[in-house]
Design an enzyme around this catalytic site. Sequence first.
Site, PDB file in Angstrom:
ATOM      1  N   ASP A  60       0.859  -1.191   0.000  1.00 21.60           N
ATOM      2  CA  ASP A  60       0.000   0.000   0.000  1.00 21.60           C
ATOM      3  C   ASP A  60       0.889   1.234   0.000  1.00 21.60           C
ATOM      4  O   ASP A  60       2.105   1.136   0.100  1.00 21.60           O
ATOM      5  CB  ASP A  60      -0.916   0.007   1.230  1.00 21.60           C
ATOM      6  CG  ASP A  60      -0.156  -0.312   2.506  1.00 21.60           C
ATOM      7  OD1 ASP A  60       1.020   0.097   2.615  1.00 21.60           O
ATOM      8  OD2 ASP A  60      -0.733  -0.957   3.390  1.00 21.60           O
ATOM      9  N   ASP A  62       1.438   4.868   1.912  1.00 18.78           N
ATOM     10  CA  ASP A  62       1.078   5.744   3.023  1.00 18.78           C
ATOM     11  C   ASP A  62       1.513   7.163   2.701  1.00 18.78           C
ATOM     12  O   ASP A  62       2.555   7.379   2.088  1.00 18.78           O
ATOM     13  CB  ASP A  62       1.760   5.273   4.307  1.00 18.78           C
ATOM     14  CG  ASP A  62       1.303   3.879   4.703  1.00 18.78           C
ATOM     15  OD1 ASP A  62       0.095   3.604   4.597  1.00 18.78           O
ATOM     16  OD2 ASP A  62       2.146   3.052   5.087  1.00 18.78           O
ATOM     17  N   ASP A 148      10.939   4.236  12.252  1.00 15.56           N
ATOM     18  CA  ASP A 148      11.731   3.154  12.840  1.00 15.56           C
ATOM     19  C   ASP A 148      13.084   2.929  12.154  1.00 15.56           C
ATOM     20  O   ASP A 148      14.130   3.070  12.759  1.00 15.56           O
ATOM     21  CB  ASP A 148      10.911   1.864  12.955  1.00 15.56           C
ATOM     22  CG  ASP A 148      10.173   1.477  11.680  1.00 15.56           C
ATOM     23  OD1 ASP A 148      10.348   2.149  10.642  1.00 15.56           O
ATOM     24  OD2 ASP A 148       9.415   0.481  11.712  1.00 15.56           O
TER      25      ASP A 148
HETATM   26  P1  ATP Z   1       4.782  -3.076   5.139  1.00 20.14           P
HETATM   27  O1  ATP Z   1       5.259  -3.382   3.781  1.00 20.14           O
HETATM   28  O2  ATP Z   1       4.845  -4.223   6.072  1.00 20.14           O
HETATM   29  O3  ATP Z   1       3.454  -2.340   5.175  1.00 20.14           O
HETATM   30  P2  ATP Z   1       5.737  -0.566   6.132  1.00 20.14           P
HETATM   31  O4  ATP Z   1       7.144  -0.059   6.315  1.00 20.14           O
HETATM   32  O5  ATP Z   1       4.849   0.207   5.218  1.00 20.14           O
HETATM   33  O6  ATP Z   1       5.884  -2.072   5.710  1.00 20.14           O
HETATM   34  P3  ATP Z   1       3.765  -0.069   8.152  1.00 20.14           P
HETATM   35  O7  ATP Z   1       3.501  -0.859   9.389  1.00 20.14           O
HETATM   36  O8  ATP Z   1       2.729   0.017   7.103  1.00 20.14           O
HETATM   37  O9  ATP Z   1       5.127  -0.663   7.572  1.00 20.14           O
HETATM   38  O10 ATP Z   1       4.183   1.377   8.637  1.00 20.14           O
HETATM   39  C1  ATP Z   1       4.349   2.472   7.735  1.00 20.14           C
HETATM   40  C2  ATP Z   1       5.529   3.334   8.171  1.00 20.14           C
HETATM   41  O11 ATP Z   1       5.290   3.885   9.464  1.00 20.14           O
HETATM   42  C3  ATP Z   1       6.856   2.585   8.314  1.00 20.14           C
HETATM   43  O12 ATP Z   1       7.522   2.494   7.077  1.00 20.14           O
HETATM   44  C4  ATP Z   1       7.597   3.444   9.299  1.00 20.14           C
HETATM   45  O13 ATP Z   1       8.158   4.574   8.685  1.00 20.14           O
HETATM   46  C5  ATP Z   1       6.491   3.918  10.222  1.00 20.14           C
HETATM   47  N1  ATP Z   1       6.328   3.028  11.382  1.00 20.14           N
HETATM   48  C6  ATP Z   1       5.501   1.963  11.478  1.00 20.14           C
HETATM   49  N2  ATP Z   1       5.591   1.361  12.679  1.00 20.14           N
HETATM   50  C7  ATP Z   1       6.485   2.082  13.380  1.00 20.14           C
HETATM   51  C8  ATP Z   1       7.011   1.973  14.693  1.00 20.14           C
HETATM   52  N3  ATP Z   1       6.636   1.016  15.517  1.00 20.14           N
HETATM   53  N4  ATP Z   1       7.923   2.901  15.085  1.00 20.14           N
HETATM   54  C9  ATP Z   1       8.304   3.903  14.251  1.00 20.14           C
HETATM   55  N5  ATP Z   1       7.855   4.025  13.014  1.00 20.14           N
HETATM   56  C10 ATP Z   1       6.965   3.150  12.560  1.00 20.14           C
HETATM   57 MG    MG Z   2       2.705  -0.157   4.896  1.00 21.35          MG
END
Ligand code: ATP
Ligand code: MG
Length: 433
Positions: A60, A62, A148
Amino acid sequence: MNTPNLSSFTRIPASTHGIRPQQLSKAALQVITTLQEAGFTAYIVGGGVRDLLLNKHPKDFDVATSAHPDEVRPLFKRCHLIGRRFRLAHVYFGPHIIEVATFRANIAPDAAEQPAEEIEQHRKHTTTGMILRDNIYGTLEEDAFRRDFTINALYYDPTSGEILDYTDGYQDIQQRTLRIIGDPWQRYREDPVRMLRALRFVSKLEFNIHADSAAPFHNLAALLTHVPTSRLFDEFNKLFMNGHAYANYELIKQYHLLPILFRQTADALKDATVGANFALLIEKALKNTDERIRQNKPVTPAFLFAALLWQPYNLCSLNFQKHHHQTPYIANLSSAAEVISQQNKIIGIPRRLAVFIRETWHLQSLLTSFRKRHITRVIKHPRFRAAYDFLILRAASGEDCQIAVDWWTAYQAGNDAERHELFRNIPRPAAKT
Ligand code: ATP
Ligand code: MG
């Protein structure tokens, strides 16, 4: 955290990074354009940018923006504000949802310019340093440093084509290195789930974790016990239902997290009599799950819980029989309740999954005991298929139940006459459960 150098960032032009706006979803592009036309800054951030840079298909997109949630809402026809821990806007485009998050800061109370009480109103910490709620809005730079991992903190503006990089995330992507932003110890203390996220990204992206980013795991693993059990259930699904279950399990063991997340499993693996077979059963269950996901077949986390807790369940049942003089039937029931409730203290298992786990276990004894009056009932049981698959797994990992597997395989394949014949030649009970 270490005060970041907020003024330094790199602009990476499209000619270098190669992402084209057409690679974003229409909905994501539309959200960015609408926010920018209303005078706000807005970027694609996180997994979407990271995955496009790695030529992977993003789950997705964001959006991060300077607009506050209340400013986002009136810009879109269908938009809901959600979340307690983080206040987010969900913008709906047909079946698609774009998550729009306002830039947030991650400033320790003493380093902030705002009065401490004001910050504490918006942010709650526990005594271990864990953040429970943080809704302190901030600048783009602050938003980058509160994320993160460096590879998750790249901001792509489809209008200018540039990626903004505050944390050298672009270089880490090139070098396939996962690195937490800031002081690793503090960042995992703030949110211990970041340890699990680290392992998930390492396996999914085939990255190496930077030594400094992995160093605190052993010492801080126990902080996971402070995380809400429902959040750890969500994280369990992300770790084990994403096609990399086996790799993640290996990482969890390697980084000493198994005794925290699955204490009973870790203990049973050390058991001299069942440990070796149990290790194989878990490995096969996880690899099966990965394979089924690759083939787009349905999977349930309950089957994995049933596997991960199978020997704790048996050992606990034997204990009830020996020390509490319970019958095997009663001991099995007590054991299932006990083992699931222990596991629930760390990873919250929803009730309907707990029912699935108990039934899968309960059916094991019916499948191997061959009581005539059970047989037709068992085969009609809604959990028969899962229980039969589980029986196959047990046999394949060295448990003494191959005869039962063969019998049930033949019984399912047989016509009425063949079933009748099988019914007359019921094997002697093979496995003791
Ligand atoms: P995925 O492909 O699993 O969705 P993602 O990196 O997009 O990976 P998400 O959980 O959708 O992960 O989170 C979106 C963004 O928000 C992350 O890329 C990161 O920048 C931030 N984020 C998410 N969880 C945390 C956390 N626990 N602490 C700090 N930043 C976070
Ligand atoms: Mg994501």
